[in-house]
Design an enzyme around this catalytic site. Structure first.
Site, PDB file in Angstrom:
ATOM      1  N   VAL A  59      26.535  66.264  -9.276  1.00 22.41           N
ATOM      2  CA  VAL A  59      25.438  66.965  -8.606  1.00 22.41           C
ATOM      3  C   VAL A  59      24.463  67.467  -9.663  1.00 22.41           C
ATOM      4  O   VAL A  59      24.871  68.090 -10.660  1.00 22.41           O
ATOM      5  CB  VAL A  59      25.952  68.145  -7.756  1.00 22.41           C
ATOM      6  CG1 VAL A  59      24.781  68.843  -7.069  1.00 22.41           C
ATOM      7  CG2 VAL A  59      26.962  67.668  -6.723  1.00 22.41           C
ATOM      8  N   LYS A  73      23.072  64.932  -5.056  1.00 22.55           N
ATOM      9  CA  LYS A  73      24.462  64.497  -5.197  1.00 22.55           C
ATOM     10  C   LYS A  73      24.474  62.991  -5.416  1.00 22.55           C
ATOM     11  O   LYS A  73      24.059  62.216  -4.546  1.00 22.55           O
ATOM     12  CB  LYS A  73      25.242  64.867  -3.930  1.00 22.55           C
ATOM     13  CG  LYS A  73      26.723  64.550  -3.983  1.00 22.55           C
ATOM     14  CD  LYS A  73      27.402  65.046  -2.699  1.00 22.55           C
ATOM     15  CE  LYS A  73      28.895  64.813  -2.720  1.00 22.55           C
ATOM     16  NZ  LYS A  73      29.549  65.324  -1.486  1.00 22.55           N
ATOM     17  N   ASP A 171      38.027  70.284   4.415  1.00 24.78           N
ATOM     18  CA  ASP A 171      38.121  70.619   2.992  1.00 24.78           C
ATOM     19  C   ASP A 171      37.457  71.965   2.703  1.00 24.78           C
ATOM     20  O   ASP A 171      36.671  72.097   1.764  1.00 24.78           O
ATOM     21  CB  ASP A 171      37.482  69.517   2.151  1.00 24.78           C
ATOM     22  CG  ASP A 171      38.012  69.497   0.714  1.00 24.78           C
ATOM     23  OD1 ASP A 171      39.079  70.099   0.466  1.00 24.78           O
ATOM     24  OD2 ASP A 171      37.368  68.870  -0.149  1.00 24.78           O
TER      25      ASP A 171
END
Length: 287
Positions: A59, A73, A171
């Site tokens: 990133v 990204k 996540d």
């Protein structure tokens, strides 16, 4: 990784779906950047503009022609999984907006290079600022910690209850919670996210996520529900309250794992169990 077809466009609309590079579908409402434009924005991806690195790429901080700062990204060109993450993240995040989620500006698919362009979040991730890996000098008083917890909870509530079909992030962890200039949290990194049909009790899928944050029934049986995110959020709450990562190998063995430490602290342990019961967990969550 399967994705729901979330891009619907009317005939003759300039937001009609287009196909670019390896038949990757890109919704017309997502701005398309050229690799030349993004290279210029990052100084040819110079090391000084690098904000961080994950399992699927890097990133960078970029500055567009209009002066706006963005986070770019860059997905690994050598990783097939990176392509899957790119597709998944693009499909999940492009059509949803919430003040506690990162905002997608656009993407780039040019010469085999795949990039996602997000709004720049000034104070990096909660992991870097809270766990002492940052020189920012930010102090997390109790009020700030509570507001961060509430903000992440609001973002998850939006994903689970307001988006249709609901989205399970899979996540939730400190490194995927970004903080803006006012320390308001933004949930990031939707590469592992799953759409969750409302008529199903669970989805049987391969286990994906981060060890230490995985809900037991998901890690053991591969049965995914919204509760997987809620459990991960519970671990995150413990981290925010304690100011330490869920695992710290530099500590003595009996203190390395935060959940084990909680187990030996009756008051904290009771609070965590009550939190789990509040969201419908069974005995398997009693640490």
């Amino acid at each position: 990784m399967g994705c729901y077809p979330v891009f619907w466009r009317k005939k003759n609309s300039r937001s009609q779906v287009v196909q670019l590079d390896q038949d990757i579908p890109i919704a017309g409402n997502v701005k398309i950047y050229s690799s030349k434009e993004l290279r210029k924005a990052t100084g040819n991806f110079c090391p000084g503009s690098k904000l961080g690195q994950g399992s699927f790429g890097r990133v960078y901080l970029g500055k567009l022609n209009n002066g706006e700062k963005v986070a770019i990204k860059v997905l690994s060109s050598e990783s097939r999984q990176g392509t899957k993450e790119f597709l998944n993240e693009l499909s999940v995040i492009s059509n949803i907006t919430h003040h506690n989620l990162v905002k997608l500006h656009g993407c780039c698919i040019d010469g085999g290079q795949k990039m996602l362009v997000y709004n720049y979040v000034e104070n990096n991730s909660l992991a870097q600022t809270l766990f002492g890996n940052s020189r920012s000098g930010i102090r997390f008083d109790w009020r700030t910690r509570v507001e961060i917890c509430v903000g992440v909870a609001d973002g998850l509530t939006y994903l689970h209850e307001e988006v249709r079909p609901p989205i399970v992030h899979r996540d939730i962890k400190a490194s995927n919670i970004l903080l803006d200039r006012n320390l308001r949290p933004k949930i990031a990194d939707f590469g592992l996210a799953k759409f969750f049909p409302g008529n199903m009790t669970h989805i049987s899928t391969r286990v994906a996520g981060t060890l230490g944050y995985l809900a037991p029934e998901y890690a053991i049986r591969g049965q995914l529900t919204k509760k997987a995110d809620v459990y991960s959020f519970g671990v995150l709450l413990l981290e925010i309250v304690s100011g330490r990562c869920h695992t710290d190998p530099t500590l003595p063995l009996d203190e390395q794992f935060l959940l084990e430490k909680v187990k030996n602290s009756p008051n904290i342990s009771l609070g965590f169990i009550q939190y789990c019961k509040l969201f419908g967990y069974g005995h398997e969550y009693q640490v």
